[in-house]
Design a protein around this motif. Structure first.
Motif, PDB file in Angstrom:
ATOM      1  N   GLY A  24      -7.086 -19.976  13.381  1.00 32.44           N
ATOM      2  CA  GLY A  24      -5.909 -19.432  14.215  1.00 32.44           C
ATOM      3  C   GLY A  24      -4.692 -19.955  13.758  1.00 32.44           C
ATOM      4  N   PRO A  25      -3.637 -19.950  14.733  1.00 26.10           N
ATOM      5  CA  PRO A  25      -2.156 -20.216  14.072  1.00 26.10           C
ATOM      6  C   PRO A  25      -1.779 -21.709  13.598  1.00 26.10           C
ATOM      7  CG  PRO A  25      -2.282 -19.990  16.294  1.00 26.10           C
ATOM      8  CD  PRO A  25      -3.392 -19.663  15.735  1.00 26.10           C
ATOM      9  N   GLY A  26      -1.171 -22.155  12.535  1.00 23.26           N
ATOM     10  CA  GLY A  26      -0.752 -23.490  12.175  1.00 23.26           C
ATOM     11  C   GLY A  26      -1.974 -23.948  11.140  1.00 23.26           C
ATOM     12  N   ARG A  27      -1.529 -24.714  10.287  1.00 25.26           N
ATOM     13  CA  ARG A  27      -2.566 -25.258   9.349  1.00 25.26           C
ATOM     14  C   ARG A  27      -3.365 -24.360   8.659  1.00 25.26           C
ATOM     15  NH1 ARG A  27      -1.719 -29.394  13.424  1.00 25.26           N
ATOM     16  NH2 ARG A  27      -0.453 -31.124  12.415  1.00 25.26           N
ATOM     17  N   GLN A  28      -3.010 -23.337   8.406  1.00 27.66           N
ATOM     18  CA  GLN A  28      -3.866 -21.921   8.091  1.00 27.66           C
ATOM     19  C   GLN A  28      -4.114 -21.983   6.596  1.00 27.66           C
ATOM     20  OE1 GLN A  28      -3.385 -18.280   9.464  1.00 27.66           O
ATOM     21  NE2 GLN A  28      -2.432 -18.808  11.180  1.00 27.66           N
ATOM     22  N   ILE A  29      -5.277 -21.470   6.151  1.00 30.22           N
ATOM     23  CA  ILE A  29      -5.751 -21.121   5.007  1.00 30.22           C
ATOM     24  C   ILE A  29      -4.685 -20.675   4.030  1.00 30.22           C
ATOM     25  CG2 ILE A  29      -7.257 -19.939   3.371  1.00 30.22           C
ATOM     26  CD1 ILE A  29      -9.111 -21.779   4.822  1.00 30.22           C
ATOM     27  N   GLN A  30      -4.389 -21.158   2.874  1.00 29.28           N
ATOM     28  CA  GLN A  30      -3.371 -20.598   1.920  1.00 29.28           C
ATOM     29  C   GLN A  30      -4.008 -19.647   0.810  1.00 29.28           C
ATOM     30  OE1 GLN A  30      -0.100 -20.990   2.436  1.00 29.28           O
ATOM     31  NE2 GLN A  30      -0.965 -21.980   4.413  1.00 29.28           N
ATOM     32  N   ALA A  31      -3.837 -18.478   0.827  1.00 26.05           N
ATOM     33  CA  ALA A  31      -4.358 -17.409  -0.181  1.00 26.05           C
ATOM     34  C   ALA A  31      -3.461 -17.622  -1.588  1.00 26.05           C
ATOM     35  CB  ALA A  31      -4.399 -16.206   0.382  1.00 26.05           C
ATOM     36  N   ARG A  32      -3.932 -18.673  -2.637  1.00 27.10           N
ATOM     37  CA  ARG A  32      -2.916 -18.701  -3.482  1.00 27.10           C
ATOM     38  C   ARG A  32      -3.610 -18.371  -4.730  1.00 27.10           C
ATOM     39  NH1 ARG A  32      -2.351 -24.265  -1.263  1.00 27.10           N
ATOM     40  NH2 ARG A  32      -4.143 -25.483  -1.814  1.00 27.10           N
ATOM     41  N   HIS A  33      -4.770 -17.769  -4.639  1.00 26.85           N
ATOM     42  CA  HIS A  33      -5.421 -17.378  -5.979  1.00 26.85           C
ATOM     43  C   HIS A  33      -5.800 -15.905  -5.837  1.00 26.85           C
ATOM     44  CE1 HIS A  33      -6.202 -21.784  -6.479  1.00 26.85           C
ATOM     45  NE2 HIS A  33      -6.832 -21.739  -5.356  1.00 26.85           N
ATOM     46  N   ASN A  34      -4.756 -15.167  -6.456  1.00 30.94           N
ATOM     47  CA  ASN A  34      -4.800 -13.705  -6.672  1.00 30.94           C
ATOM     48  C   ASN A  34      -5.041 -13.115  -5.032  1.00 30.94           C
ATOM     49  OD1 ASN A  34      -4.718 -13.249  -9.243  1.00 30.94           O
ATOM     50  ND2 ASN A  34      -6.641 -13.741  -9.493  1.00 30.94           N
ATOM     51  N   ASP A  35      -4.351 -13.573  -4.152  1.00 24.58           N
ATOM     52  CA  ASP A  35      -4.242 -13.252  -2.517  1.00 24.58           C
ATOM     53  C   ASP A  35      -5.637 -13.537  -2.133  1.00 24.58           C
ATOM     54  OD1 ASP A  35      -1.600 -12.229  -2.556  1.00 24.58           O
ATOM     55  OD2 ASP A  35      -2.533 -10.419  -3.226  1.00 24.58           O
ATOM     56  N   MET A  36      -6.172 -14.600  -2.645  1.00 21.86           N
ATOM     57  CA  MET A  36      -7.523 -15.288  -2.131  1.00 21.86           C
ATOM     58  C   MET A  36      -7.447 -16.449  -1.796  1.00 21.86           C
ATOM     59  SD  MET A  36     -10.125 -12.621  -4.220  1.00 21.86           S
ATOM     60  CE  MET A  36     -11.617 -13.153  -3.145  1.00 21.86           C
ATOM     61  N   ALA A  37      -8.450 -17.075  -1.018  1.00 23.89           N
ATOM     62  CA  ALA A  37      -8.429 -18.780  -0.966  1.00 23.89           C
ATOM     63  C   ALA A  37      -9.931 -19.186  -1.288  1.00 23.89           C
ATOM     64  CB  ALA A  37      -8.151 -19.125   0.390  1.00 23.89           C
ATOM     65  N   ASN A  38     -10.196 -20.346  -1.700  1.00 20.81           N
ATOM     66  CA  ASN A  38     -11.322 -21.093  -1.898  1.00 20.81           C
ATOM     67  C   ASN A  38     -11.631 -21.617  -0.489  1.00 20.81           C
ATOM     68  OD1 ASN A  38     -11.705 -20.235  -4.780  1.00 20.81           O
ATOM     69  ND2 ASN A  38     -10.370 -21.881  -5.042  1.00 20.81           N
ATOM     70  N   ILE A  39     -12.772 -21.267  -0.116  1.00 16.71           N
ATOM     71  CA  ILE A  39     -13.280 -21.736   1.360  1.00 16.71           C
ATOM     72  C   ILE A  39     -14.714 -22.485   1.001  1.00 16.71           C
ATOM     73  CG2 ILE A  39     -13.789 -21.401   3.586  1.00 16.71           C
ATOM     74  CD1 ILE A  39     -11.193 -20.767   2.868  1.00 16.71           C
ATOM     75  N   ALA A  40     -15.058 -23.727   1.646  1.00  8.55           N
ATOM     76  CA  ALA A  40     -16.190 -24.355   1.775  1.00  8.55           C
ATOM     77  C   ALA A  40     -16.846 -24.318   3.063  1.00  8.55           C
ATOM     78  CB  ALA A  40     -15.999 -25.715   1.318  1.00  8.55           C
ATOM     79  N   PHE A  41     -18.202 -23.966   3.138  1.00  9.97           N
ATOM     80  CA  PHE A  41     -18.710 -23.770   4.412  1.00  9.97           C
ATOM     81  C   PHE A  41     -19.685 -24.828   4.621  1.00  9.97           C
ATOM     82  CE2 PHE A  41     -17.442 -19.710   3.021  1.00  9.97           C
ATOM     83  CZ  PHE A  41     -16.775 -19.136   4.373  1.00  9.97           C
ATOM     84  N   CYS A  42     -19.975 -25.063   5.892  1.00  8.00           N
ATOM     85  CA  CYS A  42     -20.768 -26.288   6.416  1.00  8.00           C
ATOM     86  C   CYS A  42     -22.369 -26.458   5.748  1.00  8.00           C
ATOM     87  CB  CYS A  42     -20.891 -26.324   7.954  1.00  8.00           C
ATOM     88  SG  CYS A  42     -19.341 -27.060   8.431  1.00  8.00           S
ATOM     89  N   ASP A  43     -22.779 -25.408   5.101  1.00  9.75           N
ATOM     90  CA  ASP A  43     -24.137 -25.430   4.410  1.00  9.75           C
ATOM     91  C   ASP A  43     -24.065 -25.809   3.049  1.00  9.75           C
ATOM     92  OD1 ASP A  43     -23.028 -23.130   3.473  1.00  9.75           O
ATOM     93  OD2 ASP A  43     -24.833 -21.993   3.524  1.00  9.75           O
ATOM     94  N   GLY A  44     -22.780 -25.880   2.616  1.00  5.89           N
ATOM     95  CA  GLY A  44     -22.554 -26.772   1.068  1.00  5.89           C
ATOM     96  C   GLY A  44     -22.053 -25.442  -0.013  1.00  5.89           C
ATOM     97  N   HIS A  45     -22.142 -24.102   0.609  1.00  7.93           N
ATOM     98  CA  HIS A  45     -21.913 -23.170  -0.265  1.00  7.93           C
ATOM     99  C   HIS A  45     -20.082 -22.778  -0.131  1.00  7.93           C
ATOM    100  CE1 HIS A  45     -21.507 -20.065   2.782  1.00  7.93           C
ATOM    101  NE2 HIS A  45     -20.789 -19.148   1.948  1.00  7.93           N
ATOM    102  N   SER A  46     -19.522 -22.320  -1.250  1.00 14.34           N
ATOM    103  CA  SER A  46     -18.095 -22.135  -1.379  1.00 14.34           C
ATOM    104  C   SER A  46     -17.913 -20.776  -2.101  1.00 14.34           C
ATOM    105  CB  SER A  46     -17.464 -22.953  -2.319  1.00 14.34           C
ATOM    106  OG  SER A  46     -17.724 -24.396  -1.928  1.00 14.34           O
ATOM    107  N   LYS A  47     -16.913 -20.038  -1.355  1.00 17.54           N
ATOM    108  CA  LYS A  47     -16.694 -18.641  -1.851  1.00 17.54           C
ATOM    109  C   LYS A  47     -15.086 -18.361  -1.701  1.00 17.54           C
ATOM    110  CE  LYS A  47     -17.864 -15.719   2.173  1.00 17.54           C
ATOM    111  NZ  LYS A  47     -18.752 -14.663   2.613  1.00 17.54           N
ATOM    112  N   ALA A  48     -14.778 -17.190  -2.465  1.00 16.11           N
ATOM    113  CA  ALA A  48     -13.170 -17.074  -2.382  1.00 16.11           C
ATOM    114  C   ALA A  48     -12.926 -15.860  -1.323  1.00 16.11           C
ATOM    115  CB  ALA A  48     -12.673 -16.657  -3.664  1.00 16.11           C
TER     116      ALA A  48
END
Length: 127
Positions: free
Chosen positions: A103-127
């Motif tokens: 939601g609004p505020g403290r948002q994901i920042q897409a700073r890698h070719n308009d993508m962001a790196n995200i980590a999920f609770c199962d341990g995997h990550s993706k852009a």
């Protein structure tokens, strides 16, 4: 995940406010001993460099759903779809309606070719 293994499968809270020194501690300060190097908390594409001390500004944010309580790994209904951390400009990311939406505020920042790196609770990550 190493922290969770040491603390009965509980993920760390977003921040702690203990009544005695050292004072406020962010999630990054709590898991830093597992990394042995605070530079892993610095995104090379972001100008701010964290020194290991309390700061609301950081390269990566951690889910605000962890602010009030530590979350048990087994209590997360959809860990592969639940955002745990990602590129940001604050030490927390604010999911609005639940674990899977941001939601609004403290948002994901897409700073890698308009993508962001995200980590999920199962341990995997993706852009």
């Amino acid at each position: 995940m190493q922290y969770a293994q040491d603390y009965d499968e509980l993920l760390p809270r977003t921040y702690f406010m203990p009544p005695t020194p050292p004072g406020n501690q962010s999630w990054a300060m709590v898991i830093a001993p597992y990394t042995k190097n605070v530079q892993v908390f610095d995104c090379p594409s972001y100008s701010f460099k964290w020194n290991g001390l309390w700061s609301e500004q950081m390269s990566y944010g951690y889910s605000c759903m962890m602010e009030n309580n530590s979350q048990a790994l087994g209590g997360i209904a959809k860990p592969a779809e639940t955002v745990l951390a990602g590129d940001g400009d604050n030490f927390r990311l604010r999911p609005q309606a639940g674990w899977t939406t941001l939601g609004p505020g403290r948002q994901i920042q897409a700073r890698h070719n308009d993508m962001a790196n995200i980590a999920f609770c199962d341990g995997h990550s993706k852009a």
